[in-house]
Design a protein around this motif. Structure first.
Motif, PDB file in Angstrom:
ATOM      1  N   GLU A   1       7.449  -3.794   5.012  1.00 37.73           N
ATOM      2  CA  GLU A   1       7.567  -4.147   3.550  1.00 37.73           C
ATOM      3  C   GLU A   1       7.482  -2.618   2.548  1.00 37.73           C
ATOM      4  O   GLU A   1       8.280  -2.348   1.863  1.00 37.73           O
ATOM      5  CB  GLU A   1       6.589  -5.061   2.693  1.00 37.73           C
ATOM      6  CG  GLU A   1       6.954  -5.204   1.403  1.00 37.73           C
ATOM      7  CD  GLU A   1       6.060  -6.539   0.847  1.00 37.73           C
ATOM      8  OE1 GLU A   1       5.978  -6.577  -0.556  1.00 37.73           O
ATOM      9  OE2 GLU A   1       5.105  -7.077   1.290  1.00 37.73           O
ATOM     10  N   ARG A   2       6.350  -1.892   3.067  1.00 37.04           N
ATOM     11  CA  ARG A   2       6.116  -0.854   2.011  1.00 37.04           C
ATOM     12  C   ARG A   2       6.179   0.416   3.112  1.00 37.04           C
ATOM     13  O   ARG A   2       6.241   1.430   2.561  1.00 37.04           O
ATOM     14  CB  ARG A   2       4.653  -0.776   1.684  1.00 37.04           C
ATOM     15  CG  ARG A   2       4.599  -1.873   0.821  1.00 37.04           C
ATOM     16  CD  ARG A   2       3.041  -2.099   0.107  1.00 37.04           C
ATOM     17  NE  ARG A   2       1.892  -2.080   1.368  1.00 37.04           N
ATOM     18  CZ  ARG A   2       0.575  -1.745   1.100  1.00 37.04           C
ATOM     19  NH1 ARG A   2       0.286  -1.211   0.111  1.00 37.04           N
ATOM     20  NH2 ARG A   2      -0.005  -2.023   2.187  1.00 37.04           N
TER      21      ARG A   2
ATOM     22  N   TRP B   1      -5.724   6.041   0.842  1.00 36.64           N
ATOM     23  CA  TRP B   1      -7.054   5.015   1.225  1.00 36.64           C
ATOM     24  C   TRP B   1      -7.322   3.829   0.679  1.00 36.64           C
ATOM     25  O   TRP B   1      -6.888   3.968  -0.750  1.00 36.64           O
ATOM     26  CB  TRP B   1      -8.473   5.629   1.604  1.00 36.64           C
ATOM     27  CG  TRP B   1      -8.379   6.907   2.319  1.00 36.64           C
ATOM     28  CD1 TRP B   1      -7.711   7.125   3.435  1.00 36.64           C
ATOM     29  CD2 TRP B   1      -9.661   7.918   2.928  1.00 36.64           C
ATOM     30  NE1 TRP B   1      -7.922   8.004   4.302  1.00 36.64           N
ATOM     31  CE2 TRP B   1      -9.101   8.511   3.924  1.00 36.64           C
ATOM     32  CE3 TRP B   1     -10.871   8.070   2.224  1.00 36.64           C
ATOM     33  CZ2 TRP B   1     -10.156   9.623   4.324  1.00 36.64           C
ATOM     34  CZ3 TRP B   1     -11.570   8.874   2.669  1.00 36.64           C
ATOM     35  CH2 TRP B   1     -11.433   9.804   3.799  1.00 36.64           C
ATOM     36  N   GLY B   2      -7.628   2.485   0.974  1.00 42.19           N
ATOM     37  CA  GLY B   2      -7.916   1.500   0.317  1.00 42.19           C
ATOM     38  C   GLY B   2      -6.517   0.620  -0.219  1.00 42.19           C
ATOM     39  O   GLY B   2      -6.693  -0.074  -1.010  1.00 42.19           O
ATOM     40  N   LYS B   3      -5.515   0.849   0.217  1.00 43.59           N
ATOM     41  CA  LYS B   3      -4.215   0.234   0.009  1.00 43.59           C
ATOM     42  C   LYS B   3      -3.569  -0.490   0.889  1.00 43.59           C
ATOM     43  O   LYS B   3      -2.591  -1.127   0.817  1.00 43.59           O
ATOM     44  CB  LYS B   3      -3.293   1.286  -0.502  1.00 43.59           C
ATOM     45  CG  LYS B   3      -3.440   2.145  -1.703  1.00 43.59           C
ATOM     46  CD  LYS B   3      -2.383   3.306  -2.068  1.00 43.59           C
ATOM     47  CE  LYS B   3      -3.202   4.066  -3.208  1.00 43.59           C
ATOM     48  NZ  LYS B   3      -3.018   3.567  -4.628  1.00 43.59           N
TER      49      LYS B   3
ATOM     50  N   GLY C   1       1.433  -3.181  -5.014  1.00 38.88           N
ATOM     51  CA  GLY C   1       2.163  -2.542  -5.884  1.00 38.88           C
ATOM     52  C   GLY C   1       2.105  -2.421  -7.439  1.00 38.88           C
ATOM     53  O   GLY C   1       3.021  -1.781  -8.088  1.00 38.88           O
ATOM     54  N   PHE C   2       0.955  -2.996  -7.943  1.00 34.42           N
ATOM     55  CA  PHE C   2       0.795  -2.999  -9.362  1.00 34.42           C
ATOM     56  C   PHE C   2       0.284  -1.490  -9.773  1.00 34.42           C
ATOM     57  O   PHE C   2      -0.104  -0.741  -9.113  1.00 34.42           O
ATOM     58  CB  PHE C   2      -0.552  -3.790  -9.886  1.00 34.42           C
ATOM     59  CG  PHE C   2      -0.140  -5.392  -9.984  1.00 34.42           C
ATOM     60  CD1 PHE C   2       0.474  -5.739 -10.790  1.00 34.42           C
ATOM     61  CD2 PHE C   2      -0.517  -6.180  -8.864  1.00 34.42           C
ATOM     62  CE1 PHE C   2       0.889  -7.218 -11.128  1.00 34.42           C
ATOM     63  CE2 PHE C   2      -0.089  -7.615  -8.980  1.00 34.42           C
ATOM     64  CZ  PHE C   2       0.628  -7.992 -10.231  1.00 34.42           C
TER      65      PHE C   2
ATOM     66  N   ILE D   1      -5.599  -3.087 -17.217  1.00 34.09           N
ATOM     67  CA  ILE D   1      -4.354  -4.000 -17.176  1.00 34.09           C
ATOM     68  C   ILE D   1      -3.466  -3.376 -16.192  1.00 34.09           C
ATOM     69  O   ILE D   1      -3.442  -1.826 -16.411  1.00 34.09           O
ATOM     70  CB  ILE D   1      -3.699  -4.004 -18.366  1.00 34.09           C
ATOM     71  CG1 ILE D   1      -4.713  -4.854 -19.345  1.00 34.09           C
ATOM     72  CG2 ILE D   1      -2.346  -4.692 -18.502  1.00 34.09           C
ATOM     73  CD1 ILE D   1      -4.004  -4.890 -20.739  1.00 34.09           C
ATOM     74  N   TYR D   2      -3.129  -3.967 -15.261  1.00 37.36           N
ATOM     75  CA  TYR D   2      -1.879  -3.542 -14.242  1.00 37.36           C
ATOM     76  C   TYR D   2      -0.725  -4.094 -14.648  1.00 37.36           C
ATOM     77  O   TYR D   2      -0.702  -5.139 -15.012  1.00 37.36           O
ATOM     78  CB  TYR D   2      -2.238  -3.822 -12.860  1.00 37.36           C
ATOM     79  CG  TYR D   2      -3.381  -2.981 -12.263  1.00 37.36           C
ATOM     80  CD1 TYR D   2      -3.260  -1.648 -11.822  1.00 37.36           C
ATOM     81  CD2 TYR D   2      -4.715  -3.426 -12.280  1.00 37.36           C
ATOM     82  CE1 TYR D   2      -4.128  -0.989 -11.113  1.00 37.36           C
ATOM     83  CE2 TYR D   2      -5.749  -2.757 -11.622  1.00 37.36           C
ATOM     84  CZ  TYR D   2      -5.669  -1.573 -10.988  1.00 37.36           C
ATOM     85  OH  TYR D   2      -6.511  -0.691 -10.678  1.00 37.36           O
ATOM     86  N   VAL D   3       0.431  -3.561 -14.247  1.00 36.13           N
ATOM     87  CA  VAL D   3       1.790  -4.146 -14.340  1.00 36.13           C
ATOM     88  C   VAL D   3       2.577  -3.800 -13.354  1.00 36.13           C
ATOM     89  O   VAL D   3       2.580  -2.736 -12.656  1.00 36.13           O
ATOM     90  CB  VAL D   3       2.413  -3.613 -15.777  1.00 36.13           C
ATOM     91  CG1 VAL D   3       2.597  -2.012 -15.765  1.00 36.13           C
ATOM     92  CG2 VAL D   3       3.485  -4.504 -16.282  1.00 36.13           C
TER      93      VAL D   3
END
Length: 336
Positions: A5-6, A101-103, A310-311, A329-331
């Motif tokens: 996917e990514r 890292w962390g994703k 993906g935010f 806030i994430y979008v």
């Protein structure tokens, strides 16, 4: 070439010299538990790449650049550092730049490579090891369904010297079983079923939902929201709610996954179902609120999870939830 996917897992090219040097090969934090030293110049990286490129003529040479689609650059590597035809096994090694890292990138890459070896090569066992001083690498292996086999004391050497090695493995039959655990995600419409599921999940997660009044508000509000639940063996394992905040936007209002099902991809399954529903209903954006990174370990994990989906960071409201809990806030755009 393997695509997820990514990510795009592809052969290295000499043209990867600059991004490889910049994104991970020159960073001593990245190589801390590896067996090669940080690259001091582009010339060193170029020589390494030239050697690798020549080896691609050998069908038993398995090495991929881990390209992050978002920036169209390699951010790490993953390879079979050893294969054994007698046991039909492959030992996997990987590294990734600190900025990624962390994703969840390494787990996504490892799962793809495991699938390749089991489904394309015909392997019976895939294994990997890590220095116990680098426990996050072990978390990746467990997330991908590997079983801890034991620690070989003073069994290896890395840039820290002689080190212990914690070994993990997964057999083909276990891989097939693990893949089959995905279960069911469905949209729930009955208000009583919604509140029942949300209560079951949230009351089991006091680290995130420990304030009774706030937890009860989430539960009651869920009855009127778009509601998605994940089931394992017909039992609720997690849920996610969306609420409309504008004509073009929905908010991920609340989400929870029972602890015993953490790191099995259930959160991503739930979000994928919710995201597809929001897109079909004509929304253009999804937003989500959480406590800003750097305040609490539990919420740091939540931030990293949203980033892995993906935010993007949009804005911080320092006092919306009180000064001790700044609201991040994430979008995310839905591609309309």
């Amino acid at each position: 070439m393997i695509e997820t996917e990514r990510l795009l897992l592809r052969p290295f090219q000499v043209e990867d010299t600059v991004p490889m040097l910049r994104n991970w090969a020159s960073d001593p934090e990245v190589t801390k538990f590896l067996t090669w030293q940080p690259h001091e110049s582009a010339e060193v990286t170029a020589r390494v790449l030239e050697t690798w490129v020549k080896k691609y003529d050998d069908p038993s040479f398995y090495l991929w650049a881990v390209e992050w689609k978002e920036i169209r650059q390699p951010v790490g590597s993953i390879s079979a550092v050893r294969t054994d035809d007698k046991t039909d096994s492959a030992t996997i090694g990987y590294c990734i730049g600190r900025g990624w890292w962390g994703k969840g990138i390494v787990a996504e890459a490892l799962q793809a490579v495991m699938s390749f070896f089991f489904e394309e090569v015909g392997a019976n066992c895939v294994n990997a090891c890590h220095d116990p001083q680098n426990p996050n690498s072990g978390k990746v292996m467990r997330k991908c369904g590997m079983t801890y086999e034991g620690t070989w004391r003073a069994g290896g050497v890395n840039n820290q010297g002689v080190c212990d090695e914690s070994w993990y493995s997964i057999l083909k039959k276990e891989y097939e079983s693990f893949r089959g655990q995905k279960g069911v995600v469905r949209q729930v419409t009955n208000p009583e079923e919604k509140t029942g599921i949300s209560r079951l999940i949230l009351e089991a997660l006091p680290e995130w939902f420990g304030i009774p009044e706030a937890r009860e508000e989430y539960i009651q509000d869920s009855a009127d929201q778009l509601f998605f639940a994940a089931f394992r063996d017909d039992s609720p394992a997690g849920f996610l709610c969306l609420k409309e905040t504008g004509r073009e936007t929905v908010e991920l209002a609340v989400m929870g996954v029972r602890k015993e099902y953490h790191r099995l991809g259930i959160g991503k399954e739930l979000f994928a179902a919710a995201k597809n529903c929001a897109f079909r209903k004509g929304y253009s954006f999804i937003q989500v609120k959480t406590v800003q990174m750097g305040r609490y370990e539990e919420y740091d994990q939540t931030n990293m999870f949203y980033q892995s989906l993906g935010f993007k960071e949009f804005e911080v409201f320092p006092s919306l939830w009180g000064e001790e809990n700044p609201c991040q806030i994430y979008v995310m755009g839905l591609g309309r």
